[in-house]
Design a protein around this motif. Structure first.
Motif, PDB file in Angstrom:
ATOM      1  N   ILE A 125       0.081   2.609 -79.843  1.00 53.97           N
ATOM      2  CA  ILE A 125       0.995   2.720 -78.710  1.00 53.97           C
ATOM      3  C   ILE A 125       2.180   3.574 -79.134  1.00 53.97           C
ATOM      4  O   ILE A 125       2.926   3.208 -80.060  1.00 53.97           O
ATOM      5  N   ALA A 126       2.353   4.709 -78.482  1.00 50.05           N
ATOM      6  CA  ALA A 126       3.458   5.617 -78.786  1.00 50.05           C
ATOM      7  C   ALA A 126       4.697   5.166 -78.016  1.00 50.05           C
ATOM      8  O   ALA A 126       4.694   5.133 -76.780  1.00 50.05           O
ATOM      9  N   LEU A 127       5.745   4.788 -78.728  1.00 49.92           N
ATOM     10  CA  LEU A 127       6.983   4.343 -78.106  1.00 49.92           C
ATOM     11  C   LEU A 127       7.925   5.523 -77.891  1.00 49.92           C
ATOM     12  O   LEU A 127       7.979   6.442 -78.715  1.00 49.92           O
ATOM     13  N   SER A 140      20.231  -6.775 -77.080  1.00 48.13           N
ATOM     14  CA  SER A 140      19.907  -5.886 -75.967  1.00 48.13           C
ATOM     15  C   SER A 140      18.530  -5.267 -76.196  1.00 48.13           C
ATOM     16  O   SER A 140      18.083  -5.087 -77.332  1.00 48.13           O
ATOM     17  N   THR A 141      17.830  -4.960 -75.134  1.00 46.95           N
ATOM     18  CA  THR A 141      16.462  -4.439 -75.212  1.00 46.95           C
ATOM     19  C   THR A 141      16.374  -3.108 -74.492  1.00 46.95           C
ATOM     20  O   THR A 141      17.204  -2.785 -73.631  1.00 46.95           O
ATOM     21  N   ALA A 142      15.338  -2.331 -74.828  1.00 52.65           N
ATOM     22  CA  ALA A 142      15.217  -1.005 -74.222  1.00 52.65           C
ATOM     23  C   ALA A 142      13.776  -0.502 -74.315  1.00 52.65           C
ATOM     24  O   ALA A 142      12.987  -0.930 -75.164  1.00 52.65           O
ATOM     25  N   LYS A 143      13.463   0.434 -73.424  1.00 50.93           N
ATOM     26  CA  LYS A 143      12.251   1.247 -73.427  1.00 50.93           C
ATOM     27  C   LYS A 143      10.950   0.440 -73.474  1.00 50.93           C
ATOM     28  O   LYS A 143      10.102   0.606 -74.365  1.00 50.93           O
ATOM     29  N   SER A 187      16.736   0.231 -89.274  1.00 51.38           N
ATOM     30  CA  SER A 187      17.131  -1.159 -89.457  1.00 51.38           C
ATOM     31  C   SER A 187      17.978  -1.599 -88.281  1.00 51.38           C
ATOM     32  O   SER A 187      18.489  -0.776 -87.514  1.00 51.38           O
ATOM     33  N   GLY A 188      18.094  -2.926 -88.123  1.00 52.45           N
ATOM     34  CA  GLY A 188      18.859  -3.472 -87.014  1.00 52.45           C
ATOM     35  C   GLY A 188      18.088  -3.487 -85.717  1.00 52.45           C
ATOM     36  O   GLY A 188      18.657  -3.746 -84.654  1.00 52.45           O
ATOM     37  N   VAL A 189      16.784  -3.251 -85.777  1.00 55.19           N
ATOM     38  CA  VAL A 189      15.967  -3.205 -84.579  1.00 55.19           C
ATOM     39  C   VAL A 189      14.599  -3.796 -84.905  1.00 55.19           C
ATOM     40  O   VAL A 189      14.099  -3.677 -86.030  1.00 55.19           O
ATOM     41  N   ASN A 190      14.030  -4.488 -83.926  1.00 54.84           N
ATOM     42  CA  ASN A 190      12.671  -5.012 -84.019  1.00 54.84           C
ATOM     43  C   ASN A 190      11.932  -4.696 -82.737  1.00 54.84           C
ATOM     44  O   ASN A 190      12.479  -4.065 -81.823  1.00 54.84           O
ATOM     45  N   LEU A 191      10.702  -5.156 -82.675  1.00 50.95           N
ATOM     46  CA  LEU A 191       9.887  -4.973 -81.483  1.00 50.95           C
ATOM     47  C   LEU A 191       9.517  -6.335 -80.912  1.00 50.95           C
ATOM     48  O   LEU A 191       9.436  -7.327 -81.639  1.00 50.95           O
ATOM     49  N   GLN A 192       9.305  -6.368 -79.604  1.00 53.20           N
ATOM     50  CA  GLN A 192       8.830  -7.561 -78.923  1.00 53.20           C
ATOM     51  C   GLN A 192       7.654  -7.186 -78.030  1.00 53.20           C
ATOM     52  O   GLN A 192       7.603  -6.085 -77.487  1.00 53.20           O
ATOM     53  N   PRO A 231      -2.641  -6.880 -69.085  1.00 53.77           N
ATOM     54  CA  PRO A 231      -1.508  -5.968 -69.276  1.00 53.77           C
ATOM     55  C   PRO A 231      -0.401  -6.580 -70.141  1.00 53.77           C
ATOM     56  O   PRO A 231      -0.070  -7.764 -70.011  1.00 53.77           O
ATOM     57  N   PHE A 232       0.168  -5.747 -71.005  1.00 56.04           N
ATOM     58  CA  PHE A 232       1.272  -6.154 -71.877  1.00 56.04           C
ATOM     59  C   PHE A 232       2.331  -5.063 -71.876  1.00 56.04           C
ATOM     60  O   PHE A 232       2.113  -3.941 -71.399  1.00 56.04           O
ATOM     61  N   LEU A 233       3.504  -5.398 -72.441  1.00 57.40           N
ATOM     62  CA  LEU A 233       4.576  -4.442 -72.691  1.00 57.40           C
ATOM     63  C   LEU A 233       5.024  -4.605 -74.143  1.00 57.40           C
ATOM     64  O   LEU A 233       4.961  -5.705 -74.700  1.00 57.40           O
ATOM     65  N   VAL A 234       5.486  -3.527 -74.742  1.00 58.90           N
ATOM     66  CA  VAL A 234       6.165  -3.609 -76.033  1.00 58.90           C
ATOM     67  C   VAL A 234       7.512  -2.909 -75.871  1.00 58.90           C
ATOM     68  O   VAL A 234       7.612  -1.869 -75.219  1.00 58.90           O
ATOM     69  N   ARG A 235       8.575  -3.499 -76.421  1.00 59.49           N
ATOM     70  CA  ARG A 235       9.917  -2.964 -76.236  1.00 59.49           C
ATOM     71  C   ARG A 235      10.727  -3.106 -77.519  1.00 59.49           C
ATOM     72  O   ARG A 235      10.386  -3.874 -78.421  1.00 59.49           O
ATOM     73  N   TYR A 236      11.828  -2.349 -77.585  1.00 59.81           N
ATOM     74  CA  TYR A 236      12.790  -2.475 -78.672  1.00 59.81           C
ATOM     75  C   TYR A 236      13.749  -3.625 -78.377  1.00 59.81           C
ATOM     76  O   TYR A 236      14.083  -3.894 -77.219  1.00 59.81           O
TER      77      TYR A 236
END
Length: 258
Positions: A125-127, A140-143, A187-192, A231-236
């Motif tokens: 999956i290309a983010l 906070s979350t994004a994209k 750093s300081g970021v993960n995925l959900q 269907p799923f989503l992946v986000r920062y």
């Protein structure tokens, strides 16, 4: 043999006489009051002062606990003896009533090792790129980026489909933050990961196991036949002080057909 969770209640799973098949014991109090008592080899219930009488029932439920070959059986023996104890309604009462027994599940059972085939066993999956302004504060979350997992199930047999997502970089992770995989430099970021059926809901990760009742196992479909798409989503998500770099995560999915 572990536990099976049903409607928020954990039931101990006991082995039966057929390899790969276990069972749980369920006990409910009915008429006039209703209460569900978690099953086990010992079950206790204390009536309330207003209950002059009550009825109860015992039920067993077969649970898949491992690989099952194609077999035909007429009786599945349930090997655990259970004891029911009913305690007096008032503190001064010391009387109890007990009953117990073992059981068999009789019938003509055709047990088939049926499964669905995964249409795409590996997804990349290309983010979209993300800037610090997209993640201005902690949590906070994004994209969010959509993706689908597709299956093809036999048309002759309907089944319930369950799925567990596992954090490949940290298999013991049972939260909802996907660890960054080796090679990530940010750093300081993960995925959900979110399940995107109706209102998106966060997915918690669990052990890589197909056993029924596995921790954080998701019910994806009931009575499934033919083509299935989930269907799923992946986000920062921001988890700390941001530094630039690459963000990569790896999750595996394990299907369970019950």
């Amino acid at each position: 043999m572990g536990n099976y969770n049903e409607s928020g209640v954990n039931y101990p799973v006991y082995p039966s006489s057929v390899p790969g098949i276990g069972f749980i014991i369920k006990h409910s109090i009915v008429n006039p009051a209703s209460a569900t008592v978690p099953g086990g080899s010992t079950i206790s219930f204390t009536p309330t002062p207003s209950q002059m009488s009550f009825n109860s029932y015992i039920a067993g439920k077969l649970i898949k606990t491992g690989d099952i070959g194609n077999v035909n059986v007429s009786v599945i023996s349930l090997s655990v003896a259970y004891t029911l104890t009913y305690t007096g309604r008032f503190p001064a009462e010391i009387s109890t009533a007990s009953s117990g027994g073992t059981g068999t599940a009789s019938g003509n059972y055709t047990i088939q090792n049926v499964s669905c085939s995964v249409n795409t066993s590996s997804l990349q999956i290309a983010l979209a790129g993300v800037a610090p302004t997209d993640l201005p504060s902690l949590n906070s979350t994004a994209k969010p980026t959509p993706f689908n997992l597709g299956l093809t199930c036999p048309s002759s047999t309907s089944m319930a489909i369950y799925m567990t997502l596992t954090d490949n970089s940290n298999p013991g992770n049972t939260g909802n933050l996907l660890s960054l995989s080796p090679g990530s430099s940010a750093s300081g970021v993960n995925l959900q990961i979110l399940r995107n059926s109706g209102t998106p809901t966060l997915v918690n990760f669990g052990p890589d196991s197909s056993v029924a009742g596995n921790l954080n196992q998701l019910l994806m479909a009931t009575g499934a036949t033919g083509s299935q798409s989930f269907p799923f989503l992946v986000r920062y998500i921001r988890t700390g002080t941001l530094t630039g770099g690459s963000v990569n995560g790896l999750a595996t999915f394990t299907m369970s057909y019950q």
